[in-house]
Design an enzyme around this catalytic site. Structure first.
Site, PDB file in Angstrom:
ATOM      1  CD  GLU A 155      -2.906   1.290   2.283  1.00  0.00           C
ATOM      2  OE1 GLU A 155      -2.535   0.895   3.396  1.00  0.00           O
ATOM      3  OE2 GLU A 155      -4.009   1.818   2.076  1.00  0.00           O
ATOM      4  CB  ALA A 290       0.432  -2.283  11.697  1.00  0.00           C
ATOM      5  CG  MET A 291       0.109  -3.214   4.863  1.00  0.00           C
ATOM      6  SD  MET A 291      -0.832  -1.733   4.353  1.00  0.00           S
ATOM      7  CE  MET A 291      -2.078  -2.519   3.320  1.00  0.00           C
ATOM      8  CD  GLU A 326      -3.014  -1.966  10.595  1.00  0.00           C
ATOM      9  OE1 GLU A 326      -3.488  -2.132   9.459  1.00  0.00           O
ATOM     10  OE2 GLU A 326      -2.507  -0.889  10.964  1.00  0.00           O
ATOM     11  CD  GLU A 348      -5.607   4.009   6.995  1.00  0.00           C
ATOM     12  OE1 GLU A 348      -5.780   3.752   8.195  1.00  0.00           O
ATOM     13  OE2 GLU A 348      -5.020   3.226   6.221  1.00  0.00           O
TER      14      GLU A 348
HETATM   15 ZN    ZN Z   1      -4.978   2.021   8.764  1.00  0.00          ZN
END
Ligand code: ZN
Length: 874
Positions: A155, A290-291, A326, A348
């Site tokens: 991303e 984090a992803m 997440e 988000e």
């Molecule tokens: Zn996020």
């Protein structure tokens, strides 16, 4: 994604605003993008990847099944740093080879065919090679202490570095992934392993993963190495938390959180987690925090790995919040994805709002609602800057897309959702969320889809409210009249922290205003463009932001405000106190109130038993100490006031005990911190040095929350022995919390020789690139270390710059926003004019804006401080 842990820790610090603001606005990459044609629709990818960790390369064999909508003679997709060996297409039973043309700037490859491809299905077959880069994006090399790992971060626009792809979020497809890895290694991808066969050759085995549901390319992940995991299960879903083998003892805490959160979300969304398994993996080198890769979430080690017996309350909160963030994305982002990056706030903002909800339910004793009001205050401060942007904003190129991951997409969008939920009620809002998700499963959606669903579910004008907050910039300040005859009149205009900026008079919002009167409790009314009145019961007590969940600043007549201060501890909730503190500090910055007014409000909450209330109060005090006070005498007067106000509160709390609540432990540490640092309290400093020594000798013997506070004070006043001890912790500890904490402390020594050692150390090669800017950013925060750090950065620019990744460059540039004089500002500007940092023009703009804000506040408020010292400060 989630921002790095150290940046969010800075968020909680007094001078973090500049750092965090610009950090979030930092990353931009110099490439042009062009949207792909809608004629070719990818449906399924079959990918076999063979990484070579020693050579840092990989080979890929890929087929993409596409649906061609009208006859074409070429196909363009995304590819970057990919070397094509061969490309063929099979369409209508006929195979033909493609000519491949690369456009490096657009990160695209075009395959041209001799014969036109008919409409209908076709399969592209691609053989290619790529590199495992060192840039922490795409398919990259992550370096553990003992070996390398091949991992991914896609991303927003880096899947194209690992496999040629239609790399836009609306091109959802299914993915069948196979990884060929060394015999002693394993691999993790989005789905569970369905086959593990030896070969090819003696040294390899081949892992085949279950085909994924339809998903966006930026959510694909492959992670190769000797990961070890702790396992659990929740609602029939297998959950693992994985790390490098030396840290697997720190994974069980994450399993417990993930188990709770998965069940919580299944119930909240009314849609079960869509995959068979969920892995959470900590990676040694990782640029973001984090992803949310679908089913295979990746983390910075500090955001996942924790020793639950010895960790501080703050670290436990942070890890739980990042996990919950997440996991919220598995629904909001992964299952239903924004149509395009201009609506990244749908991901988000939602995850920011939701993480708090889940963790508040899991740990009521953490008072997450109070933390959230503090976050809303910081977001309102950010959004009151002239360079703020709208939540939904144009973003076409990778550079523009990267800049969308900022405090507006996260903080403001999260705050807007909070205010709408507060207005509609939790259950109505939850139903709207469920209806929205259900309508777009495995698909894409827009902002209008979201507020349309909420409007239809609630029968209230959510569309009007959200439009006014999402598509226009900034925030309103509501100015209230004296309540009389059962009403209060309200004027709204855009609020800027800087008193020099005149708002555009036409800008108006449609806003739910939830207010509170002592007599009748809470009441929510809708303020529209036309309306300028609220109906209120008679009486003088009036607070305009009940529960502290509204997205606006409030300004009151003097008598109403005086009644609020008098009743702050008895008539307002802790969150409302935090909201009032934020409003008052904003009024000081806007020159509508004095520093003395603010200190009086702080004095009124000094006995508050809640850590978050006191922490928010002393944040403003810290700014008065660091940014308004300009002479040793002024600083000494503020220090004396801090001691007088807070030393008795610390004494009242007494010594730490096993039975202390989390908030008491954090409150004690906070009081210790403010007294030992800005308060210069000799007794606290001596005690801190004692505790720090004991904590380093035996971490288990000291409450970690207190241990961290003591270490900070001890480092400020520390000697070479303490420096050596901390450096040893950084180099030898396998506990990421202790390790990163030690690194940050090294940059807080006031002894110039030791600070010099810390700065040298950060460019010595001993510190990972992902952390390289931490020491500079920390040293730039404090008056005592800033000048030396800035000189060092300038004099050693080649070395410093060599350590910076794109995002860390932004962190470094924005740390200069802590200066507060015209000469420093001009020097910062001229230095970066000739020493360019990639993609940091916005970070620089914000830093300059922050310095100008400080200069303005000091000019306006220093005389007020002098006057306060002459009268009450004595
Ligand atoms: Zn996020």
């Amino acid at each position: 994604m989630k921002i790095p842990a150290f940046a969010s820790t800075l968020r909680a610090s007094m001078l973090g605003a500049a750092v965090i603001t610009s950090f979030l606005l930092a990353a931009a990459r110099p490439a042009n993008a062009q949207r792909l044609s809608q004629t070719i629709i990818p449906e399924h990818y079959t990918l076999t990847l063979t990484p070579d960790l020693k050579a840092a390369t990989f080979t890929g064999v890929e087929s993409i099944e596409v649906n061609i909508k009208e006859p074409v003679s070429s196909i363009t997709l995304n590819a970057a740093e990919i070397a094509f060996q061969s490309v063929t297409v099979t369409a209508a039973g006929k195979e033909q080879k493609a000519e491949v043309a690369l456009d490096k700037d657009k990160e695209q490859a075009t395959f041209t065919f001799g014969d036109k491809l008919p409409a209908g299905r076709a399969t592209l077959s691609i053989h290619y090679t790529g590199i495992l880069n060192n840039e922490l994006r795409g398919f990259y090399l992550s370096k553990g202490d003992h070996r390398n790992y091949a991992v991914t971060q896609f991303e927003p626009t880096d899947a194209r570095r690992a496999f040629p792809s239609f790399d836009e979020p609306a091109f959802k497809a299914t993915f069948a992934v196979t990884l060929v890895v060394d015999r002693g290694d394993t691999a993790i991808s989005n789905g569970p392993i369905v086959a593990d066969t030896p070969g090819p050759g003696d040294e390899k085995h081949t892992l085949k993963f279950l085909t994924t549901p339809k998903m966006s390319s930026y959510l694909v992940a492959f992670l190769v190495g000797d990961f070890q995991c702790s396992a659990g299960e929740s609602d029939g879903v297998a959950i693992r938390v994985c790390s490098t083998p030396d840290k697997v003892a720190l994974t069980p805490y994450g399993v417990d959180v993930a188990k709770y959160v998965l069940n919580y979300y299944n119930n909240y969304f009314g849609i079960p987690y869509p995959l068979k398994k969920l892995d959470l993996i900590a990676l040694p080198d990782f640029e973001a925090g984090a992803m949310e890769n679908f089913g295979a979430i990746t983390y910075r080690e500090t955001d996942l790995l924790i020793d639950s017996k010895t960790a501080s309350v703050n670290s436990k909160k942070q890890v739980a919040l990042v996990i919950a963030h997440e996991m919220a994305h598995q629904w909001f982002g992964d299952l239903v994805t924004m149509q395009w990056w201009n609506n990244i706030w749908l991901n988000e903002g939602f995850a920011t709002w939701m993480e708090n909800k889940a963790v508040a339910a899991m740990h009521p004793e953490w008072n997450i609602d109070q933390m959230v009001t503090g976050d809303v205050n910081r977001t309102l401060d950010l959004d009151a800057q002239p360079t703020t942007r709208t939540i939904r904003a144009k973003a076409d190129t990778p550079a523009e897309i990267n800049q969308m991951f900022d405090g507006i997409s996260y903080g403001k969008a999260g705050a807007v959702l909070l205010s709408v939920e507060n207005y509609l009620g939790e259950e109505t809002f939850r139903k709207g969320v469920h209806n929205y998700l259900s309508a777009h499963l495995y698909g894409n959606a827009t902002a209008e889809d979201f507020w349309g669903a909420q409007t239809a579910t609630s029968n209230k004008p959510v569309n009007k409210i959200m439009e006014s907050l999402v598509i226009q910039p900034g925030e309103p300040v509501l100015t209230f009249s004296l309540p009389s005859d059962g009403k209060v009149s309200v004027t709204q205009k855009r609020f800027f922290l800087s008193p020099g900026i005149q708002p555009e008079p036409a800008q108006k919002w449609t806003l739910p205003v939830c207010f509170k009167t002592a007599e009748n409790g809470e009441n929510c009314q809708l303020l529209t463009h036309e309306s300028s009145e609220l109906k209120v019961p008679a009486g003088s007590f009036f607070f305009a932001n009940a529960r502290g969940k509204g997205y606006y600043r409030s300004s009151y007549p003097a008598s109403v405000y005086a009644a609020l201060v008098a009743g702050v501890e008895t008539k307002l909730t802790p969150s409302e106190r935090i909201s009032l503190l934020g409003d008052e500090w904003a009024q000081v910055q806007a020159n509508k109130a004095t520093v003395g007014d603010y200190l009086n409000l702080v004095a009124a909450v000094k006995t508050d038993p809640n850590f978050e209330v006191v922490s928010n109060a002393v944040n403003g005090v810290g700014q008065i100490y660091q940014r308004v006070a300009n002479t040793p005498e002024e600083k000494a007067a503020v220090s004396a006031w801090i001691r007088e106000t807070f030393a008795p509160q610390l004494a009242k709390l007494g010594a730490a005990s096993q039975s202390d609540s989390a908030t008491t432990r954090e409150l004690r540490a906070k009081l210790f911190d403010v007294l030992g640092n800005d308060g210069k309290d000799a007794a606290v400093i001596a005690q801190a040095q004692q505790i720090a020594k004991q904590y380093l000798a035996d971490p288990a013997s000291v409450d970690a929350t207190m241990g961290h506070a003591a270490l900070t004070i001890a480092a400020h006043n520390g000697d070479a022995a303490l420096f050596d001890a901390l450096q040893k912790v950084f180099e030898t500890s396998t506990n990421p919390e202790l390790q990163e904490g030690a690194l940050r402390l090294l940059a807080q020594f006031q002894d110039p020789a030791l600070l010099q050692r810390a700065l040298d150390y950060s460019v010595s090669g001993m510190v990972r690139n992902q952390d390289a800017a931490i020491e500079f950013a920390v040293a730039m925060r404090s008056d005592e270390t800033r000048d030396q750090a800035w000189k060092y950065i300038q004099n050693n620019w080649m070395k410093v710059q060599a350590q910076l990744t794109t995002e860390m460059g932004g962190v470094l540039v924005s740390s200069t926003g802590n200066f507060c004089s015209v000469s420093d500002r001009d020097q910062v500007q001229s230095f970066f004019a000739t020493h360019k940092v990639d993609a940091s023009s916005r970070a620089l703009k914000h830093a300059i804006e922050h310095i100008d804000g400080c200069i303005e506040m000091r000019t306006l408020q220093e005389p007020n401080l002098k006057q306060w010292i002459a009268t009450e400060g004595k």
